[in-house]
Enzyme design. Structure first.
Site, PDB file in Angstrom:
ATOM      1  N   LYS A 116      37.911  41.418  43.709  1.00 16.84           N
ATOM      2  CA  LYS A 116      36.826  41.967  42.887  1.00 16.84           C
ATOM      3  C   LYS A 116      35.480  41.827  43.918  1.00 16.84           C
ATOM      4  CE  LYS A 116      39.340  42.598  39.268  1.00 16.84           C
ATOM      5  NZ  LYS A 116      39.796  43.831  39.009  1.00 16.84           N
ATOM      6  N   HIS A 159      39.009  32.615  43.280  1.00 16.97           N
ATOM      7  CA  HIS A 159      37.887  32.082  42.361  1.00 16.97           C
ATOM      8  C   HIS A 159      36.862  31.831  43.219  1.00 16.97           C
ATOM      9  CE1 HIS A 159      40.634  30.797  38.894  1.00 16.97           C
ATOM     10  NE2 HIS A 159      40.460  32.127  38.747  1.00 16.97           N
ATOM     11  N   HIS A 173      48.353  38.807  33.339  1.00 19.41           N
ATOM     12  CA  HIS A 173      47.075  37.434  33.367  1.00 19.41           C
ATOM     13  C   HIS A 173      47.920  36.343  33.126  1.00 19.41           C
ATOM     14  CE1 HIS A 173      43.428  37.144  34.570  1.00 19.41           C
ATOM     15  NE2 HIS A 173      43.043  36.233  33.891  1.00 19.41           N
TER      16      HIS A 173
END
Length: 312
Positions: free
Chosen positions: A176, A274, A248
């Site tokens: 992302k 993360h 997920h």
């Protein structure tokens, strides 16, 4: 449609595709986030993507002053936290301003995961699902790569063919916000990937595509929605309740199983992509909960054993 509405709609679409969120859940998320976004506008013109932790705290205080029930306030914080977690993943902002806030009397929900045995059954079933060989081999590669790397489903289906050429030991994943990371491939995952590349090359329609997992749809590659449907079929074939299996949840299984087998939390943070270690730390709580359940079920003084022992 303004920017806030656009971001909320994108979030809701991802919740439906990746997590299989129910319609009522999505409606609740939407109501909560639109109420929060509307309140932010009254706070000096703040926006969803510029709000600070202080803004979120002030909103919770405002909800309390409004007389909203504890459960409603807890749900609103959960909706806000989930949205910001997605916003960080998407690269819309660099931090989650709600991640460290405690809900009103409710603990942070632990992510549901799968046991190692359930994952093994899914991996065995995947190459058996599909109408023809090319679909079966593709499905085997999809599941093997997802569990071996902990990728987000959007990262998996959007892999370019170039990322997998040359029998790689690691995959370069564009996450992302355009952030890149390297994820290692296990021997079984490399074998499943190699088998897929061989079968894919024999299919003229797929061989010409720049995507690792081509599709005839507008995106050119397999979509989140299509993969979500596939994983439900694979779960059914494996004899597992399809409601218990989502893409997920396999990502959660990847992290939880790594941690249970001694992996460092910082390493798991890197592999998952993360930005904040606090996001990864939730898996320590998942492991703690599993350990407590094992003790209660199997220790002579465990509460579960005491309740079921006929001599207790």
């Amino acid at each position: 449609m303004n920017l806030a509405e656009n971001r909320i709609d994108t979030f809701l679409e991802a919740q439906a595709a990746e997590l299989g969120a129910a319609r009522n859940t999505l409606m609740a998320y939407g109501r909560d986030l639109r109420a929060y976004a509307g309140w932010l506008i009254t706070r000096g013109g703040r926006g969803l993507l510029t709000a600070t932790q202080a803004d979120v705290e002030a909103y919770l205080v405002a909800c309390d002053a409004e007389g909203l029930a504890q459960a409603t306030r807890a749900r609103r914080l959960s909706s806000i936290r989930q949205f910001y977690r997605f916003a960080v993943d998407e690269g819309w902002r660099s931090d989650n301003p709600a991640i460290r806030l405690q809900g009103p009397g409710r603990s942070r929900a632990l992510p549901r995961t799968l046991t190692e045995g359930q994952v093994e059954r899914l991996l065995d079933a995947a190459p058996q699902v599909g109408r023809v060989e090319v679909e079966q081999v593709r499905n085997g590669a999809l599941l093997a790569l997802l569990y071996a790397t902990g990728m987000r489903v959007s990262e998996l289906v959007g892999l370019p063919l170039a990322a997998a050429q040359g029998n790689p030991e690691m995959l370069l994943v564009r996450g992302k916000g355009g952030k890149e990371r390297l994820v290692p491939l296990s021997p079984p995952a490399r074998a499943a990937l190699a088998a897929w590349l061989v079968v894919r090359a024999r299919d003229k329609r797929r061989a010409a595509s720049p995507w690792l997992f081509p599709s005839s749809g507008r995106a050119g590659h397999l979509t989140r929605h299509r993969f979500y449907g596939l994983i439900k079929q694979i779960a059914t074939h494996a004899g597992i309740d399809p409601d218990a299996v989502t893409p997920h949840r396999l990502r959660h299984a990847f992290a939880t199983h790594l941690l249970a087998n001694g992996a460092d939390l910082r390493v798991i943070q890197t592999l998952l992509g993360h930005a904040d270690l606090a996001t990864t730390e939730i898996y320590t709580h998942v492991l703690d909960a599993r350990l407590r359940a094992l003790v209660e079920a199997h220790h002579p003084l465990g509460t579960t054993r005491r309740k079921t022992d006929p001599e207790g």
